[in-house]
Structure formats: C-alpha cells, structure tokens
Design an enzyme around this catalytic site. Structure first.
Site: not given
Length: 394
Positions: A104, A318
């Site tokens: 992430c 993201m």
C-alpha cells in the site's frame, strides 16, 4: 456457559495518504500470529470486522472500503541498511481472506513516522529539527522505500500546511522514494513489462479485445484507454460503483490481465488475489469537477487516470498505482505516456476523482530494456488513535 475475555493487543490507528489502517508491532501480536498463516489472518480479519455481509464493518476497525480495510505489521529490520520491515495486508470486506500480494503506497507514508516513534530508528539519526531519513524494507514485494519524515523538537511532525487531494485537512508533507519499483519477480517475462512490450492487445473472453499496457511497477497494473471502454476519464465513483455490469466487466478484464501477466495460472485464482493486479483507465487532459466540488481545469493535469481497487473505483488514487502511473508515463509508447502527450518525461500530473497528484520517475534504457531507478511522490500521515484493540477469542 463461560466466555473468554477479549484479547488486548497494542495498536496504532494511522492515516497514511488517502488510506488508513491498524498498525501493529510484530512482537505485540499473539505468538501464533507472529508468523504467516491462518491464525494471523483470522486475527486480523476479526480486528477489521470481516467478513461482513452487511458491508459496514460495524463490529471492527475497518471502514468498509478498500482504502480503510487495511493492516500493517512492522518490526525492526535485520536487513543491512534498513531500519524497519513493513508488511501490508489488504483485508477483504465481505470474504474471509487477507491479500498479502502487494504493497500500500499510501500507508507507506505512515511507516517512517511509526518507526521513529516506536524506537526503530537510531536516536543519533533523528535531528532535533529537520528531516529524518527512514529506510523501509517493503516485505510484500521485496523493495526499498525511503521515507523523509519531518521532525520538530525531536519528535515526528504531523501537522502542517501540505494539502493532498482526497484528504480533507492539511498536514505535514512526507516525501517518499520507491527505489527500483519495477517488480522483476512477477510475470512470465520477469521484467517491468511482463510481455516485453509497452502495449499489448488484451483479449478478454466474453467482453472484447483492448489495447493495454501491462506493467509491474509499484504494483502490477493494467492500463486501458478510457475511450475503448466507453468512458471519458472524468468519471467519479458513482458512475462505476453503482453499475453491477461495469464492475463485472472490470473484474473480467482484471482476471484476463492477471493471466496474461503470469500472476495467476487459472482464472479461479483471481478470486483470492483481489488486491493485485489493479485496473486503471486513462484519457488526455480535460476539465472536470472533482468529488469535493473542486473545479479541475484541463491545464491543471497532463493525463486523467481512474483506478479500480478491490473491485470498486477508488475515491482518489492508490499510492502504489501512482508509482505505476509515474513509471508508465516516463516510458515512451505506453498508454499512459501517449495519453499524457508522448515523449520522455520525469514527472506527470494526473487527475483522479478527488483532484490532482504530481508524481515523478527516473527511467532509462539498459540493453534496449526500460528500467526505472526510483519513483517519487509526496504524501502526509498522522496518528488517529493509539492504545489497544480488543479482539474476541475465536
């Protein structure tokens, strides 16, 4: 009948970029959860509140979106030249699994701050005032991230005036460097472009054939042209997420791309690998109104990008997909590069549903193959809550 007391586990709830998640020190987890396996997954599922057929995460720490259903496990690094090992888990909302297949990028911005506050960085390397450099080993993908964390009076500075579209309030800027972000362990070609080409024809059974850039950088990503999908590139979440037909089509595209990239061997495997690859679509610059109501002019961006995450259109972008965007934009001939006007470039401003983000990448050719030495972006991070999470014993 007697019921056992809940487990009480030290944890920190942090925002990083446009995501937030529950952060743990490896040593604080129950012994059985300190190693990969079903005990760890079951514990983290219960922390987040998954699986939840209601899709609300009412009985857990999750936020019932791909951006807020996340966990991080950190430990001092034994790897030379690194301060902390960072393991990321993307927790499914309505299914009982945790996807460990990728990083992430947004929560990467919070790792350095956690490491400093948790004593994982030598005190001598932390200035009284200035910037501390934290070398992070991203364990999911085996890559190095360098985090530049602002320090004030010997402590992590979290407040500031840095604004990040997709985050309501300003905070301190954290600069991130993703070193050699291309994942050369993934895919049949074992390179940044797993097929060896910057653009392919991707055949999707039952849907059609699309021009696509398949890239392993930051996170495996499938880039498509918005126009080929019948979109403009200015879409907000509702235009995609409220259409079951659109979501089903994107999942078929994702599965076909995962097979073509060599990430899975059978289409059935895509169900248990929802975090990767990502699917994104691009378009040349044009004006639009962001989800906040902010007017984005065509001259504010070089390219428009919308990306899918865990089966839904992401509300912003993201962080790992931003690395993929920066990398693809830097390589002439990719769909991202062409939508941005073509040619060689070291940075790109892309428009996403919440606004605009600037990212950079350093790309060069080696023996006829493109390679990227690093990708750069700025994020912010802060502690939202710290203490203990309570988890019912299974």
């Amino acid at each position: 009948m007697a019921y056992p007391a809940q487990l009480r586990i030290p944890a920190v709830y942090m925002r990083g970029g446009t995501s937030k998640g529950v952060f743990f020190r490896l040593e604080d987890l129950p012994q059985a959860a300190q190693v990969p396996g079903p005990e760890r997954d079951q514990l983290l599922l219960r922390v987040i509140g998954s699986p939840d057929p209601y899709g609300k995460h009412t009985d857990g720490m999750g936020g019932a979106t791909s951006s807020t259903s996340k966990v991080v496990i950190l430990s001092p690094s034994c790897r030379p030249g690194h301060d902390v090992d960072y393991l990321f888990g993307q927790v499914a909302i309505d299914a009982p699994f945790v996807d460990w297949s990728g990083n992430c990028g947004n929560l990467s911005a919070a790792v350095g701050a956690f490491a400093i506050s948790g004593g994982m960085v030598e005190a001598a390397r932390i200035p009284r005032n200035g910037t501390a450099t934290v070398r992070v080993w991203q364990a999911n993908i085996g890559k190095t991230i360098i985090s530049h964390v602002p320090i004030t009076e010997g402590a992590v500075q979290e407040t500031g005036d840095f604004e990040l579209d997709g985050v309501t309030f300003p905070a301190a800027e954290v600069q991130l460097e993703f070193l050699e972000p291309a994942d050369d362990s993934e895919g049949e070609g074992g390179a940044m472009f797993p097929t060896g080409r910057p653009v392919d024809d991707l055949e999707v059974p039952g849907v059609g054939t699309f021009r696509a850039t398949l890239i392993n950088a930051g996170i495996p990503t499938i880039f498509l042209n918005a126009a080929d999908l019948g979109y403009t590139g200015t879409e907000l979440q509702g235009a995609i997420n409220e259409s079951p037909e659109a979501l089903a089509r994107f999942e078929r595209i994702r599965t076909a791309g995962a097979l073509r990239m060599g990430l899975i061997q059978d289409a059935a495997e895509a169900v248990t690998r929802q975090h990767t690859p990502k699917v994104a679509f691009v378009a040349p610059p044009q004006g639009y109104i962001a989800s906040s109501g902010k007017q984005i002019a065509a001259e504010d961006v070089d390219v428009l990008v919308r990306a899918m995450s865990m089966g839904k259109l992401h509300h912003a972008m993201m962080g790992t997909a931003a690395v993929a965007i920066a990398t693809a934009a830097a390589v002439p001939g990719t769909l991202v590069n062409l939508a941005a006007g073509g040619g060689e470039r070291q940075s790109v401003r892309f428009g996403h549903p919440s606004g605009v983000l600037r990212v950079g990448a350093e790309a060069r050719q080696v023996d006829g193959q493109w390679t990227v030495t690093r990708a750069l972006m700025s994020r912010s991070a802060r502690v939202l809550m710290e203490g203990w999470v309570r988890v019912p014993v299974a």
